[in-house]
Scaffold this active site. Structure first.
Site, PDB file in Angstrom:
ATOM      1  N   HIS A  19       0.800  -1.112  -0.144  1.00  0.00           N
ATOM      2  CA  HIS A  19      -0.002   0.105   0.013  1.00  0.00           C
ATOM      3  C   HIS A  19       0.869   1.237  -0.125  1.00  0.00           C
ATOM      4  CE1 HIS A  19      -3.483   2.164   2.255  1.00  0.00           C
ATOM      5  NE2 HIS A  19      -2.942   3.155   1.431  1.00  0.00           N
ATOM      6  N   HIS A  21       1.454   4.826  -2.688  1.00  0.00           N
ATOM      7  CA  HIS A  21       0.704   5.787  -3.567  1.00  0.00           C
ATOM      8  C   HIS A  21       1.770   6.376  -4.390  1.00  0.00           C
ATOM      9  CE1 HIS A  21      -3.610   5.558  -2.196  1.00  0.00           C
ATOM     10  NE2 HIS A  21      -2.802   5.511  -0.968  1.00  0.00           N
ATOM     11  N   HIS A 201      -9.577   1.708  -0.479  1.00  0.00           N
ATOM     12  CA  HIS A 201      -9.495   2.275   1.003  1.00  0.00           C
ATOM     13  C   HIS A 201     -10.794   2.594   1.421  1.00  0.00           C
ATOM     14  CE1 HIS A 201      -5.718   3.190  -0.775  1.00  0.00           C
ATOM     15  NE2 HIS A 201      -5.318   4.160   0.227  1.00  0.00           N
ATOM     16  N   GLU A 204     -11.064   4.239   6.784  1.00  0.00           N
ATOM     17  CA  GLU A 204      -9.771   5.255   7.187  1.00  0.00           C
ATOM     18  C   GLU A 204     -10.418   6.257   7.939  1.00  0.00           C
ATOM     19  OE1 GLU A 204      -7.571   6.888   4.070  1.00  0.00           O
ATOM     20  OE2 GLU A 204      -5.826   7.534   5.120  1.00  0.00           O
ATOM     21  N   ASP A 280       2.349   4.236   2.729  1.00  0.00           N
ATOM     22  CA  ASP A 280       1.215   4.804   2.275  1.00  0.00           C
ATOM     23  C   ASP A 280       1.824   6.022   1.379  1.00  0.00           C
ATOM     24  OD1 ASP A 280      -1.308   5.345   1.917  1.00  0.00           O
ATOM     25  OD2 ASP A 280      -1.846   6.278   3.719  1.00  0.00           O
ATOM     26  N   ASP A 281       2.236   6.736   1.877  1.00  0.00           N
ATOM     27  CA  ASP A 281       3.117   8.024   1.078  1.00  0.00           C
ATOM     28  C   ASP A 281       4.197   8.446   2.198  1.00  0.00           C
ATOM     29  OD1 ASP A 281       0.303   8.769  -0.458  1.00  0.00           O
ATOM     30  OD2 ASP A 281      -0.146   8.460   1.605  1.00  0.00           O
TER      31      ASP A 281
HETATM   32  N1  ADE Z   1      -4.142   8.955  -1.408  1.00  0.00           N
HETATM   33  C1  ADE Z   1      -2.750   8.946  -0.928  1.00  0.00           C
HETATM   34  N2  ADE Z   1      -2.720   8.461   0.385  1.00  0.00           N
HETATM   35  C2  ADE Z   1      -4.090   8.203   0.817  1.00  0.00           C
HETATM   36  C3  ADE Z   1      -4.598   7.801   2.040  1.00  0.00           C
HETATM   37  N3  ADE Z   1      -4.006   7.751   3.084  1.00  0.00           N
HETATM   38  N4  ADE Z   1      -6.188   7.940   1.881  1.00  0.00           N
HETATM   39  C4  ADE Z   1      -6.951   8.054   0.675  1.00  0.00           C
HETATM   40  N5  ADE Z   1      -6.144   8.403  -0.535  1.00  0.00           N
HETATM   41  C5  ADE Z   1      -4.911   8.451  -0.560  1.00  0.00           C
HETATM   42 ZN    ZN Z   2      -3.435   5.015   0.955  1.00  0.00          ZN
END
Ligand code: ADE
Ligand code: ZN
Length: 340
Positions: A19, A21, A201, A204, A280-281
């Site tokens: 996971h 992006h 997703h 969350e 995630d990011d």
């Molecule tokens: N895009 C990038 N990170 C995300 C996240 N945590 N939730 C939803 N969309 C995303």
């Molecule tokens: Zn995500």
């Protein structure tokens, strides 16, 4: 306690990541290089100020998405998209990641007028170069922006047809509140008919209803985040019975719990739910090593729990199971050394 031995385990395990992006993970060095190449002004001019800027501008998922869109605007050409994936592959290699599932969120590029072919060709060339130069297997998940209309997401999935050789799955992300996943039922039906693995997703910032719908209406084979599942014992049982992976990102969820120690991964795993962890990011929250370290420092995970989570990321992945032999051999060696 995060001992030196734990740090070594975290670093040396051959890892999968389910996971992450692409658009939210453009490394600072890459973002700065592309901003310069394309003559795009950014509100930061070096790596430290970029990290400071983005981390102070993502108090909610909506704010995060605004920041994500800003940084992503440095990507304009096929070469730019190639560079992003290539640099991510370099970072993956440094963390001993052998297999990585990357969400590619084309709608964030489309809204700036970038043709799909430019993005896809750049990403695919990058993926091949990453395999060649770093030996890392990348798998692409085409992300539906759920804040778009159902007509748009259906069209997006149909437009994936020419790219089925490079895309293995469909996912759904971006702002959750106000955009229930059932809006995109038709897009998921088409994705299923196209033979794509389905994930979304859900749970969350949203609630358990969205997780149930992702499973039962969209036919999802896994859930990204899903932290709120813990609120519904029937759902917990169902996830555990179906062995549906929750692809969690505990550091990324820091705003969602009173303290990091309150994250739901621990009680969910204790009730038999299969979980993995991912970054995630990374520029916003830290990389995969940092994510694993948090399991130890914030949640008290021991070695066996770390190994279980890491194994899940391969065993329950879309197509990374062939790395399990390497993983198991590593664990055997790690434990053998332990006994000596
Ligand atoms: N895009 C990038 N990170 C995300 C996240 N945590 N939730 C939803 N969309 C995303
Ligand atoms: Zn995500």
């Amino acid at each position: 306690m995060l001992t030196e031995r734990m740090q070594r385990l975290i670093r040396e395990m051959p890892k999968g990541e389910n996971h992450i992006h692409i658009e939210g993970s453009i490394p600072a060095r890459t973002a700065l290089k592309l901003a310069k190449r394309n003559n795009i002004a950014m509100p930061f001019n070096d790596e430290d100020s970029m990290i400071r800027y983005i981390r102070s501008h993502c108090g909610s998922l909506d704010e995060f998405m605004a920041c994500d869109r800003l940084v992503n605007s440095v990507c304009q050409t096929e070469e730019d998209y190639y560079d992003v994936v290539y640099d991510l592959g370099e970072d993956a290699k440094k963390q001993n990641i052998v297999y990585q599932e990357l969400h590619l969120d084309y709608p964030l590029n489309e809204e700036r007028g970038i043709p799909m072919d430019v993005v896809m060709k750049g990403y695919e060339q990058g993926r091949q170069a990453v395999k060649r130069d770093f030996g890392v297997d990348l798998v692409f998940i085409a992300g539906i922006d759920r804040s778009q209309s159902p007509e748009k997401s259906t069209e997006f999935v149909k437009n994936l047809e020419p790219y089925l050789g490079m895309i293995d799955a469909v996912g759904m992300d971006c702002e959750e509140l106000g955009y229930p996943c059932i809006l995109h039922k038709e897009a998921y039906e088409i994705a299923g008919k196209m033979g794509l693995f389905r994930t979304a997703h859900a749970g969350e910032e949203g609630d358990c209803r969205n997780i149930w719908d992702a499973l039962d209406v969209l036919g999802c084979q896994r859930i990204d985040h899903g932290v709120r599942a813990v609120d519904d014992p029937v759902l917990v049982r169902e996830l555990a019975d179906r062995k549906t992976l929750l692809a969690m990102c505990t550091r990324s969820n820091v705003r969602l719990f009173p303290t990091p120690a309150d994250h739901s991964i621990k009680p969910l795993m204790a009730q038999g739910v299969v979980c993995s962890v991912s970054s995630d990011d990374p520029p916003y929250v830290g990389d995969l090593l940092w994510e694993y370290e948090g399991l130890v420092t914030d949640l008290g995970f021991g070695e066996d729990e770390l190994i279980r989570v890491a194994r899940n990321a391969l065993e329950y992945s879309i197509k990374g199971q062939h790395h399990l032999a390497l993983f198991d051999a590593f664990v055997r060696k790690w434990k053998d050394n332990d006994l000596k």
